[in-house]
Design an enzyme around this catalytic site. Structure first.
Site, PDB file in Angstrom:
ATOM      1  N   ARG A  99      -1.714   5.864  12.683  1.00  0.00           N
ATOM      2  CA  ARG A  99      -0.121   5.480  14.322  1.00  0.00           C
ATOM      3  C   ARG A  99      -0.677   6.114  15.488  1.00  0.00           C
ATOM      4  O   ARG A  99      -1.256   6.896  15.885  1.00  0.00           O
ATOM      5  CB  ARG A  99       1.247   6.396  13.528  1.00  0.00           C
ATOM      6  CG  ARG A  99       2.458   6.020  12.653  1.00  0.00           C
ATOM      7  CD  ARG A  99       3.475   7.601  12.539  1.00  0.00           C
ATOM      8  NE  ARG A  99       3.718   8.548  11.750  1.00  0.00           N
ATOM      9  CZ  ARG A  99       3.867   9.781  12.266  1.00  0.00           C
ATOM     10  NH1 ARG A  99       4.312   9.256  13.801  1.00  0.00           N
ATOM     11  NH2 ARG A  99       3.271  10.316  12.076  1.00  0.00           N
TER      12      ARG A  99
ATOM     13  N   ARG B 131       0.954  -1.011   0.260  1.00  0.00           N
ATOM     14  CA  ARG B 131       0.441   0.093   0.029  1.00  0.00           C
ATOM     15  C   ARG B 131       1.032   1.457  -0.443  1.00  0.00           C
ATOM     16  O   ARG B 131       2.093   1.693   0.574  1.00  0.00           O
ATOM     17  CB  ARG B 131      -0.853   0.130   1.251  1.00  0.00           C
ATOM     18  CG  ARG B 131      -1.913  -1.234   1.311  1.00  0.00           C
ATOM     19  CD  ARG B 131      -3.630  -0.998   2.350  1.00  0.00           C
ATOM     20  NE  ARG B 131      -3.226   0.552   2.706  1.00  0.00           N
ATOM     21  CZ  ARG B 131      -3.600   1.011   3.882  1.00  0.00           C
ATOM     22  NH1 ARG B 131      -2.489   0.986   4.899  1.00  0.00           N
ATOM     23  NH2 ARG B 131      -4.102   1.976   3.495  1.00  0.00           N
TER      24      ARG B 131
ATOM     25  N   LYS C 165       3.869  -6.113  11.877  1.00  0.00           N
ATOM     26  CA  LYS C 165       3.025  -6.891  10.600  1.00  0.00           C
ATOM     27  C   LYS C 165       3.442  -8.494  10.504  1.00  0.00           C
ATOM     28  O   LYS C 165       4.483  -8.622  10.374  1.00  0.00           O
ATOM     29  CB  LYS C 165       3.514  -5.056   9.663  1.00  0.00           C
ATOM     30  CG  LYS C 165       2.215  -5.659   8.705  1.00  0.00           C
ATOM     31  CD  LYS C 165       1.983  -4.229   7.814  1.00  0.00           C
ATOM     32  CE  LYS C 165       1.637  -4.701   6.719  1.00  0.00           C
ATOM     33  NZ  LYS C 165       1.244  -3.431   5.868  1.00  0.00           N
TER      34      LYS C 165
END
Ligand code: BTN
Length: 320
Positions: A315, A116, A181
């Protein structure tokens, strides 16, 4: 090269003589193929005098039979490529050539994997999952609303069913474990979003990657790192197909609103202070949840605001 790789995938030592005998070639031909393996696929091979050759770490290759011959056998046709620029890009090429969705493209490696917001997606050979599913959308914009969040939920359920109990979602569609992640989703679209269009659902999962072979600009983990054992990607793909088919079915029939509460229950950042980044002015607020179409709802200076768009990211407030 593939037959040699299949013999070596157990990660054990095999003598050049034994490999040559099975493949019907000379020892020096085996040696040459191993050089190519290392140079082209980036697979480190250990050579020990008197013992032979072994891969630095074992892995299981993607196997069409293992995907098809299963109780969860799904009707989506699958193509497995050894190497490709990007499985999403390959799906677009196939759609342009007239391939009819739904269909899946998988690859052992991507040399230009897309993430992305223009990022690249690190995609070493044989370790992770690089999965693209093409589907057709007939219902215009309504059928696209919340679609990427729905895919995130399906992916999360597949990971949880594979033992990743601590995994959760981060808006819009990252999957995190302990703040790192483990998987990402890139939806791309071709055709008329207001009418009939094709959506390419690109999913990348860090399955067996342990070492950071290329620079990854964010904290990451993998199923193997979390579970402590090598994961068979073929089994995981069957589970992913099963979950995707179920969740996409609900989304198609009832829309994202039917999945919204479930999504919010899995959102790791509910109620946290965040900064929304969009390339322009960052927005600070507290996460309230998502709306009926999957937009993020923030409380900004006491006022509720909703934001959506593929270029947005979150964030944590204190995460510099
Ligand atoms: C993200 O940035 O979080 C999204 C990553 C998506 C990566 C997958 S890997 C399979 C598919 N092909 C691509 O080039 N990208 C997606």
């Amino acid at each position: 090269m593939l037959p040699l790789l299949r013999l070596l995938q157990d990660g054990r030592f095999h003598s050049g003589e034994a490999l040559g005998a099975v493949l019907g070639v000379s020892r020096s031909a085996i040696w040459k193929q191993l050089q190519v393996l290392e140079a082209e696929l980036g697979l480190p091979v250990h050579k020990v005098r008197g013992r032979g050759y072994r891969l630095e770490s074992p892995f299981l290759l993607l196997d069409e039979q293992a995907l098809v011959n299963s109780e969860y056998c799904h009707s989506w046709p699958v193509s497995i490529l050894q190497s490709v620029d990007s499985t999403n890009a390959e799906v677009f090429r196939r759609l342009a050539r007239g391939h009819i969705p739904p269909f899946i493209v998988l690859a052992e490696r991507q040399v230009a994997g897309r993430g992305r917001r223009g990022r690249n997606w690190v995609s070493p050979f044989g370790e992770n999952l690089y999965y693209s599913l093409a589907i057709q959308i007939n219902g215009g914009m309504r059928q696209l609303e919340g679609l990427s969040l729905t895919v995130g939920l399906a992916l999360l359920r597949a990971l949880q069913a594979s033992g990743m109990v601590g995994a959760g979602l981060k808006w819009p569609n990252d999957v995190l474990v302990s703040g790192s992640k483990i998987a990402g989703i890139l939806l791309e679209l071709t055709g008329d979003p207001a009418d009939v269009c094709h959506v390419v659902i690109g999913i990348g999962v860090n399955v067996n990657m342990l070492a950071n072979k290329a620079t990854i600009d964010q904290s990451w983990t993998s199923m193997r790192a979390e579970l402590g054992h090598v994961v068979d990607r073929n089994i995981f793909i069957r589970e992913l197909n099963r979950q995707l088919s179920q969740y996409l079915g609900v989304h198609q029939e009832q829309g994202f609103s039917a999945l919204r509460d479930e999504w919010q229950d899995s959102h790791l950042w509910q109620g946290l202070e965040v900064t929304l980044t969009a390339g322009t002015e960052p927005v600070k607020g507290v996460v309230l949840g998502v709306d009926q179409v999957g937009a993020i709802r923030l409380c900004v200076a006491g006022v509720e605001e909703s934001y959506s768009g593929g270029e947005l990211g979150l964030r944590l407030h204190d995460d510099s």
